[in-house]
Design a protein around this motif. Structure first.
Motif, PDB file in Angstrom:
ATOM      1  N   THR A   1      43.713  29.020  28.047  1.00 34.70           N
ATOM      2  CA  THR A   1      44.525  29.305  29.245  1.00 34.70           C
ATOM      3  C   THR A   1      43.781  30.317  30.116  1.00 34.70           C
ATOM      4  OG1 THR A   1      46.551  28.955  27.975  1.00 34.70           O
ATOM      5  CG2 THR A   1      46.758  30.083  30.105  1.00 34.70           C
ATOM      6  N   PHE A   2      43.849  30.066  31.425  1.00 33.25           N
ATOM      7  CA  PHE A   2      43.198  30.985  32.366  1.00 33.25           C
ATOM      8  C   PHE A   2      44.256  31.636  33.253  1.00 33.25           C
ATOM      9  CE2 PHE A   2      41.321  31.778  36.582  1.00 33.25           C
ATOM     10  CZ  PHE A   2      40.372  32.734  36.222  1.00 33.25           C
ATOM     11  N   SER A   3      44.195  32.949  33.357  1.00 36.01           N
ATOM     12  CA  SER A   3      45.075  33.708  34.254  1.00 36.01           C
ATOM     13  C   SER A   3      44.288  34.090  35.501  1.00 36.01           C
ATOM     14  CB  SER A   3      45.598  34.978  33.563  1.00 36.01           C
ATOM     15  OG  SER A   3      46.354  34.643  32.416  1.00 36.01           O
ATOM     16  N   CYS A   4      44.850  33.750  36.656  1.00 37.07           N
ATOM     17  CA  CYS A   4      44.167  34.085  37.915  1.00 37.07           C
ATOM     18  C   CYS A   4      43.898  35.589  37.978  1.00 37.07           C
ATOM     19  CB  CYS A   4      45.019  33.651  39.099  1.00 37.07           C
ATOM     20  SG  CYS A   4      45.322  31.868  39.138  1.00 37.07           S
ATOM     21  N   ILE A   5      42.709  35.958  38.411  1.00 37.82           N
ATOM     22  CA  ILE A   5      42.265  37.364  38.325  1.00 37.82           C
ATOM     23  C   ILE A   5      43.165  38.286  39.135  1.00 37.82           C
ATOM     24  CG2 ILE A   5      40.381  38.944  38.875  1.00 37.82           C
ATOM     25  CD1 ILE A   5      38.431  36.683  38.242  1.00 37.82           C
ATOM     26  N   SER A   6      43.422  37.982  40.392  1.00 38.38           N
ATOM     27  CA  SER A   6      44.233  38.858  41.248  1.00 38.38           C
ATOM     28  C   SER A   6      45.722  38.621  41.066  1.00 38.38           C
ATOM     29  CB  SER A   6      43.860  38.649  42.727  1.00 38.38           C
ATOM     30  OG  SER A   6      42.512  38.943  42.945  1.00 38.38           O
ATOM     31  N   HIS A   7      46.084  37.493  40.485  1.00 38.42           N
ATOM     32  CA  HIS A   7      47.495  37.148  40.282  1.00 38.42           C
ATOM     33  C   HIS A   7      47.673  36.672  38.836  1.00 38.42           C
ATOM     34  CE1 HIS A   7      48.171  37.368  44.641  1.00 38.42           C
ATOM     35  NE2 HIS A   7      46.984  36.758  44.732  1.00 38.42           N
ATOM     36  N   PRO A   8      47.603  37.548  37.869  1.00 43.58           N
ATOM     37  CA  PRO A   8      47.656  37.149  36.439  1.00 43.58           C
ATOM     38  C   PRO A   8      48.937  36.414  36.059  1.00 43.58           C
ATOM     39  CG  PRO A   8      47.928  39.519  36.696  1.00 43.58           C
ATOM     40  CD  PRO A   8      47.520  38.997  38.034  1.00 43.58           C
ATOM     41  N   ALA A   9      49.967  36.522  36.877  1.00 36.15           N
ATOM     42  CA  ALA A   9      51.200  35.776  36.561  1.00 36.15           C
ATOM     43  C   ALA A   9      51.000  34.282  36.731  1.00 36.15           C
ATOM     44  CB  ALA A   9      52.331  36.270  37.452  1.00 36.15           C
ATOM     45  N   VAL A  10      49.980  33.929  37.517  1.00 39.46           N
ATOM     46  CA  VAL A  10      49.674  32.508  37.704  1.00 39.46           C
ATOM     47  C   VAL A  10      48.704  32.095  36.610  1.00 39.46           C
ATOM     48  CG1 VAL A  10      48.763  30.765  39.274  1.00 39.46           C
ATOM     49  CG2 VAL A  10      50.013  32.740  40.193  1.00 39.46           C
ATOM     50  N   ARG A  11      49.178  31.209  35.720  1.00 37.91           N
ATOM     51  CA  ARG A  11      48.375  30.773  34.567  1.00 37.91           C
ATOM     52  C   ARG A  11      48.186  29.261  34.635  1.00 37.91           C
ATOM     53  NH1 ARG A  11      48.369  34.529  30.366  1.00 37.91           N
ATOM     54  NH2 ARG A  11      48.345  32.885  28.769  1.00 37.91           N
ATOM     55  N   ILE A  12      46.965  28.845  34.330  1.00 36.20           N
ATOM     56  CA  ILE A  12      46.643  27.410  34.347  1.00 36.20           C
ATOM     57  C   ILE A  12      45.836  27.082  33.101  1.00 36.20           C
ATOM     58  CG2 ILE A  12      46.645  27.290  36.872  1.00 36.20           C
ATOM     59  CD1 ILE A  12      43.576  27.425  36.757  1.00 36.20           C
TER      60      ILE A  12
END
Length: 569
Positions: A47-58
């Protein structure tokens, strides 16, 4: 076999295999285009968490799948799908579930090029797989990994690195020389500033000494003038009486000469009268009284009466003779008038300014005149009454010399005051950071630019000199320092604004049918002072790019003011 399978798999699976292959080849667990400082964000391969928005996970499989999932574009470090997101943007998006509004700002500086054999760098996302080999930032050719249009970029890092290191050595040498030159400028500027400060102290001491000297000379002149006025008053009085005595003497001399002539004529007439008297006297003695002639008798009687009158006037005639003898003589003692005494007489008591005293008895008149002179002198000495205007040409030599000495000292005092004022103004003037431009003031550099030779004199003026004859045109006089924003490309390829120091020149020669000329000189760090470029931005509005070590960063001694602009090297 692997390549065949990849061609049949969905795009997301192929992208995942590409990432794994890139990670394997790199010897580190990070996807293509990720710099080592960002590797920590890509350690979780599920799973990758967006760097500036860690709440967004893909899912990690969505990394580098050529589709922008993260608001900051951090899920596409090796593609151009998120290139529309700038690191400096403030755009928003509201199409994410559970997020009504998210700020769009790129978390990554760009595509990371390893550039083995050279130095690594970041390439703007827009230039990934654009069919152009960007050897300036990505000399290993890794930015064109998809081979768009059949473009394959070979690895040129060995040659590029060699050339870069050569340029860096030259840059380092130039920068070292520039900083050395800047230190020399700082030392020279500090020396000049200290000279101005020392000169101000010396001028202040000289000024105080000169003020005391002027005050002393003023007092000396005042005393000499008072004495000279007294002497002049005496000379004036004495002069009036002497002139009167001279005129009287000349008039008396004329009268004496006339009296002597008259006396001579009288003596001649007297001699003739004596001769006639003798004839008549003899006639009286010898005539015959018995002769009865009435005319003769009347003549004899008249002669007797005439002789009687002469005997009674003898005393008066003798007195007149003595007076004529005294007047006729040239001896002053015998003439009754001592002219030498009158010509040298000090008429201290003869200056009778008031007609009133002429009507008073002599003792009272003298008393009144003395008091009037005393009061007048006191009023003049205390400045209440202006002294009588006199001709300066009649002043004594001592007064003339004292006045000349005072005038000379006053001139020296004014010169010292002006010098002190100019030095203080110079010390307070802005000469840039650490007053470094004090060392460059009035130094001129020029550049041949085809039809003209342009000249820039630091903190003085700019000029345009025609090469084919004709008058030079003043492009402006120095008015002050300034700053200007200039766009430059940084190491990552981003265009960023940089503030540079400027020298502003205005009020130049007026253009025909246009404004007065003006110039903005943009300063850049350089090893030596030189004009790099001249531009006419508008009619008779010029700009110059000038290199100088004065604006290079560093080289300031402890306590000096830091430079105002960013280092351009």
């Amino acid at each position: 076999m692997v390549l065949l399978q990849n061609s049949l798999l969905p795009l997301s699976v192929a992208a995942c295999l590409t990432v794994l292959t890139a990670a394997k080849d790199d010897g580190a667990a990070r996807p293509r285009g990720v710099g080592p400082e960002f590797a920590k964000f890509y350690k979780d391969t599920t799973t990758f968490s967006c760097i500036s928005h860690p709440a967004v996970r893909i899912p990690f499989s969505a990394v580098n799948d050529d589709f922008c999932d993260c608001p900051d574009g951090s899920d596409e470090p090796g593609t151009s799908s998120c290139s529309y997101i700038s690191r400096y943007s403030s755009l928003t998006v509201a199409d994410r579930p559970g997020n009504s509004e998210l700020e769009l700002a790129a978390a990554l500086p760009g595509f990371y090029c390893k550039n083995k054999g050279h130095r690594p760098s970041y390439l703007p996302f827009q230039r990934i797989n654009d069919g152009v080999c960007d050897y300036d930032l990505c000399c290993d050719g890794s930015d064109e990994w998809a081979r768009v249009g059949g473009i394959k970029c070979e690895n040129r890092c060995k040659e590029v690195g060699k050339q870069w290191r050569k340029q860096e050595e030259e840059r380092h040498r130039s920068m070292t020389a520039a900083l050395k030159n800047k230190k020399e400028l700082l030392v020279d500027a500090g020396r000049q500033q200290k000279e101005v400060s020392d000169r101000i102290r010396d001028l202040e001491v000289e000024l105080k000494s000169q003020e005391l000297k002027v005050n002393g000379l003023e007092k000396d002149l005042e005393g000499l003038q008072k004495q000279d006025r007294k002497d002049a008053s005496k000379r004036k009085k004495k002069g009036k009486l002497s002139a009167f005595a001279q005129v009287a003497k000349e008039r008396v001399e004329e009268l004496r000469n006339a009296a002597m002539e008259i006396r001579k004529e009288r003596d001649e007439i007297r001699a003739r009268v004596k001769e006639l008297e003798d004839i008549l006297s003899k006639f009286k003695e010898e005539y015959n009284p018995n002769f009865n002639d009435e005319g003769v008798k009347r003549a004899v009687r008249s002669w007797e009466e005439y002789a009687a009158r002469q005997s009674t006037e003898g005393t008066e005639v003798a007195a007149r003779e003595r007076d004529l003898d005294a007047i006729s003589t040239e001896d002053s003692e015998n003439s009754g008038i001592n002219w030498a005494q009158w010509e040298a007489e000090d008429e201290s008591e003869g200056d009778s300014p008031s007609k009133l005293t002429a009507c008073l008895p002599s003792p009272i008149a003298k008393f009144v005149e003395d008091k009037m002179h005393l009061i007048k002198g006191l009023l003049e000495e205390n400045g209440i009454l202006a002294p009588e205007a006199g001709d300066t040409s009649s002043e004594s030599q001592a007064v003339v010399e004292a006045r000349n000495a005072l005038a000379s000292s006053q001139g020296t005092l004014r010169e010292l005051q002006n010098n002190l004022k100019n030095h203080k103004e110079d010390l307070e003037k802005d000469y840039g950071p650490a007053s470094i431009f004090r060392a460059l003031k009035d130094k001129c550099v020029s550049k041949d630019s085809g039809e003209y030779v342009y000249e820039h004199c630091f903190l003085s003026k700019t000029k345009q000199n025609p090469k084919k004859g004709g008058a030079s045109a003043l492009m402006g006089n120095f008015v002050g320092f300034g700053t200007v924003g200039v766009d430059e490309v940084d190491e990552s390829g981003e265009i960023v604004p940089v503030a540079k120091m400027t020298l502003e020149y205005a009020n130049g020669q007026k253009c025909w049918n246009g404004p007065t000329r003006s110039t903005t000189v943009i300063l850049e760090c350089g090893e030596k002072d030189e004009i790099v470029k001249v531009m006419e931005d508008a009619k008779c509005v010029y700009s110059m790019i000038v290199n100088t070590p004065a604006v290079c960063e560093g080289g300031e001694a402890e306590g000096n003011v830091a430079p105002r602009q960013k280092d351009e090297l």
